[in-house]
Design a protein around this motif. Structure first.
Motif, PDB file in Angstrom:
ATOM      1  N   GLY A 197      14.575   0.381   6.974  1.00 10.05           N
ATOM      2  CA  GLY A 197      14.220   1.462   7.880  1.00 10.05           C
ATOM      3  C   GLY A 197      14.289   1.081   9.349  1.00 10.05           C
ATOM      4  O   GLY A 197      14.004   1.906  10.213  1.00 10.05           O
ATOM      5  N   ARG A 198      14.654  -0.139   9.658  1.00  8.66           N
ATOM      6  CA  ARG A 198      14.742  -0.609  11.048  1.00  8.66           C
ATOM      7  C   ARG A 198      16.215  -0.694  11.464  1.00  8.66           C
ATOM      8  O   ARG A 198      17.047  -1.207  10.720  1.00  8.66           O
ATOM      9  CB  ARG A 198      14.116  -1.986  11.224  1.00  8.66           C
ATOM     10  CG  ARG A 198      12.700  -2.071  10.784  1.00  8.66           C
ATOM     11  CD  ARG A 198      11.821  -1.560  11.867  1.00  8.66           C
ATOM     12  NE  ARG A 198      10.422  -1.676  11.434  1.00  8.66           N
ATOM     13  CZ  ARG A 198       9.461  -1.025  12.007  1.00  8.66           C
ATOM     14  NH1 ARG A 198       9.717  -0.225  13.016  1.00  8.66           N
ATOM     15  NH2 ARG A 198       8.233  -1.149  11.584  1.00  8.66           N
ATOM     16  N   THR A 199      16.503  -0.219  12.661  1.00  7.07           N
ATOM     17  CA  THR A 199      17.857  -0.284  13.205  1.00  7.07           C
ATOM     18  C   THR A 199      17.913  -1.416  14.219  1.00  7.07           C
ATOM     19  O   THR A 199      17.077  -1.493  15.120  1.00  7.07           O
ATOM     20  CB  THR A 199      18.248   1.045  13.872  1.00  7.07           C
ATOM     21  OG1 THR A 199      18.147   2.090  12.900  1.00  7.07           O
ATOM     22  CG2 THR A 199      19.663   0.995  14.418  1.00  7.07           C
ATOM     23  N   VAL A 200      18.904  -2.289  14.057  1.00  9.44           N
ATOM     24  CA  VAL A 200      19.065  -3.464  14.912  1.00  9.44           C
ATOM     25  C   VAL A 200      20.473  -3.470  15.495  1.00  9.44           C
ATOM     26  O   VAL A 200      21.449  -3.372  14.755  1.00  9.44           O
ATOM     27  CB  VAL A 200      18.834  -4.773  14.111  1.00  9.44           C
ATOM     28  CG1 VAL A 200      18.982  -5.984  15.022  1.00  9.44           C
ATOM     29  CG2 VAL A 200      17.475  -4.772  13.427  1.00  9.44           C
ATOM     30  N   LEU A 201      20.564  -3.600  16.817  1.00 10.82           N
ATOM     31  CA  LEU A 201      21.844  -3.735  17.493  1.00 10.82           C
ATOM     32  C   LEU A 201      22.036  -5.203  17.845  1.00 10.82           C
ATOM     33  O   LEU A 201      21.162  -5.809  18.468  1.00 10.82           O
ATOM     34  CB  LEU A 201      21.860  -2.901  18.779  1.00 10.82           C
ATOM     35  CG  LEU A 201      23.144  -3.000  19.585  1.00 10.82           C
ATOM     36  CD1 LEU A 201      24.127  -1.941  19.116  1.00 10.82           C
ATOM     37  CD2 LEU A 201      22.864  -2.806  21.050  1.00 10.82           C
ATOM     38  N   VAL A 202      23.171  -5.769  17.430  1.00 14.81           N
ATOM     39  CA  VAL A 202      23.475  -7.179  17.700  1.00 14.81           C
ATOM     40  C   VAL A 202      24.768  -7.245  18.503  1.00 14.81           C
ATOM     41  O   VAL A 202      25.832  -6.894  17.997  1.00 14.81           O
ATOM     42  CB  VAL A 202      23.629  -7.993  16.392  1.00 14.81           C
ATOM     43  CG1 VAL A 202      23.954  -9.449  16.712  1.00 14.81           C
ATOM     44  CG2 VAL A 202      22.393  -7.885  15.525  1.00 14.81           C
ATOM     45  N   THR A 203      24.674  -7.699  19.773  1.00 13.14           N
ATOM     46  CA  THR A 203      25.891  -7.912  20.549  1.00 13.14           C
ATOM     47  C   THR A 203      26.440  -9.290  20.196  1.00 13.14           C
ATOM     48  O   THR A 203      25.702 -10.187  19.812  1.00 13.14           O
ATOM     49  CB  THR A 203      25.642  -7.822  22.063  1.00 13.14           C
ATOM     50  OG1 THR A 203      24.809  -8.895  22.477  1.00 13.14           O
ATOM     51  CG2 THR A 203      25.019  -6.485  22.443  1.00 13.14           C
ATOM     52  N   GLY A 204      27.747  -9.442  20.315  1.00 15.33           N
ATOM     53  CA  GLY A 204      28.359 -10.720  19.965  1.00 15.33           C
ATOM     54  C   GLY A 204      28.188 -11.036  18.498  1.00 15.33           C
ATOM     55  O   GLY A 204      28.014 -12.186  18.114  1.00 15.33           O
ATOM     56  N   GLY A 205      28.261 -10.019  17.671  1.00 12.19           N
ATOM     57  CA  GLY A 205      27.992 -10.186  16.247  1.00 12.19           C
ATOM     58  C   GLY A 205      29.199 -10.507  15.388  1.00 12.19           C
ATOM     59  O   GLY A 205      29.107 -10.476  14.164  1.00 12.19           O
ATOM     60  N   THR A 206      30.328 -10.827  16.000  1.00  9.76           N
ATOM     61  CA  THR A 206      31.526 -11.088  15.202  1.00  9.76           C
ATOM     62  C   THR A 206      31.696 -12.550  14.835  1.00  9.76           C
ATOM     63  O   THR A 206      32.598 -12.902  14.082  1.00  9.76           O
ATOM     64  CB  THR A 206      32.790 -10.603  15.938  1.00  9.76           C
ATOM     65  OG1 THR A 206      32.904 -11.304  17.179  1.00  9.76           O
ATOM     66  CG2 THR A 206      32.747  -9.105  16.183  1.00  9.76           C
ATOM     67  N   GLY A 207      30.849 -13.420  15.350  1.00  7.49           N
ATOM     68  CA  GLY A 207      30.963 -14.844  15.023  1.00  7.49           C
ATOM     69  C   GLY A 207      29.732 -15.616  15.455  1.00  7.49           C
ATOM     70  O   GLY A 207      28.851 -15.082  16.130  1.00  7.49           O
ATOM     71  N   GLY A 208      29.670 -16.864  15.048  1.00  9.63           N
ATOM     72  CA  GLY A 208      28.623 -17.779  15.496  1.00  9.63           C
ATOM     73  C   GLY A 208      27.208 -17.336  15.172  1.00  9.63           C
ATOM     74  O   GLY A 208      26.940 -16.763  14.118  1.00  9.63           O
ATOM     75  N   ILE A 209      26.311 -17.607  16.118  1.00  9.82           N
ATOM     76  CA  ILE A 209      24.888 -17.305  15.938  1.00  9.82           C
ATOM     77  C   ILE A 209      24.657 -15.818  15.706  1.00  9.82           C
ATOM     78  O   ILE A 209      23.848 -15.426  14.873  1.00  9.82           O
ATOM     79  CB  ILE A 209      24.082 -17.789  17.168  1.00  9.82           C
ATOM     80  CG1 ILE A 209      24.097 -19.313  17.252  1.00  9.82           C
ATOM     81  CG2 ILE A 209      22.649 -17.284  17.117  1.00  9.82           C
ATOM     82  CD1 ILE A 209      23.542 -19.851  18.559  1.00  9.82           C
ATOM     83  N   GLY A 210      25.393 -14.978  16.444  1.00  9.84           N
ATOM     84  CA  GLY A 210      25.223 -13.531  16.302  1.00  9.84           C
ATOM     85  C   GLY A 210      25.543 -13.041  14.908  1.00  9.84           C
ATOM     86  O   GLY A 210      24.803 -12.255  14.315  1.00  9.84           O
TER      87      GLY A 210
END
Length: 177
Positions: free
Chosen positions: A6-19
């Motif tokens: 039920g929580r929405t999370v936006l992750v920038t730089g999410g295509t690799g690494g830590i993200g």
């Protein structure tokens, strides 16, 4: 571990690494993920991989170049259309090989690593507040090794008499929210 259903999370730089790995963990916890990448194909591939690996079908790819203020504003509008945001994870980082300016007139490294998290947070703050207990997480890392700082190599502009000047106002200054 706390579930993120039920929580929405936006992750920038999410295509690799830590993200990407952080997004993977959040997807396993049931979060609705908005995965942001600069390249649409890479963002979609990362979202597809996370859906497959975690069994969470609520992983969506979004595209934005965080060094461009117009992209950040468009991203914020897309997130507003989705309607809810509980966590903003500012993870994208920029480290170009040389000094360049963005179309906004901001040094690229500064634009991606400082301006972007600030501006995106400011733009999404109403949504985060509306969620009741919104959170902002800023991640930094991956600082290049082996480089050197040369303060005298910084380009300067000159006035008509040849003395160095430094403009902080005018059309090349960034516009803030």
């Amino acid at each position: 571990m706390t579930q993120m259903n039920g929580r929405t999370v936006l992750v920038t730089g999410g295509t690799g690494g830590i993200g990407k790995e952080t997004a993977r963990g959040l997807a396993r916890l049931g979060a609705r993920l908005l995965l942001v990448g600069r390249d649409a194909a890479r963002a979609e591939a990362a979202a597809r991989e996370l859906r497959r690996d975690t069994g969470n079908d609520d992983v969506r790819a979004l595209t934005a170049d965080v060094t461009r203020q117009k992209d950040l504003r468009a991203l914020a509008r897309r997130v507003e259309e989705i309607g809810a945001l509980h966590v903003l994870l500012n993870n994208a980082g920029v480290s170009p090989p040389g000094r360049t300016l963005t179309e906004d007139g901001v040094e690229t490294t500064f634009a991606g690593n400082v301006v972007a998290p600030y501006l995106l947070t400011r733009l999404l703050l109403p949504l985060l507040r509306a969620s009741g207990r919104g959170r902002v997480v800023n991640i930094t890392g991956g600082v290049p090794r082996g480089g050197s700082i040369r303060p005298t190599s910084r380009p300067r502009s000159s006035s008509s008499d040849g003395s160095p000047t430094r403009s902080t106002t005018g059309p090349s200054s960034p516009s803030w929210p």
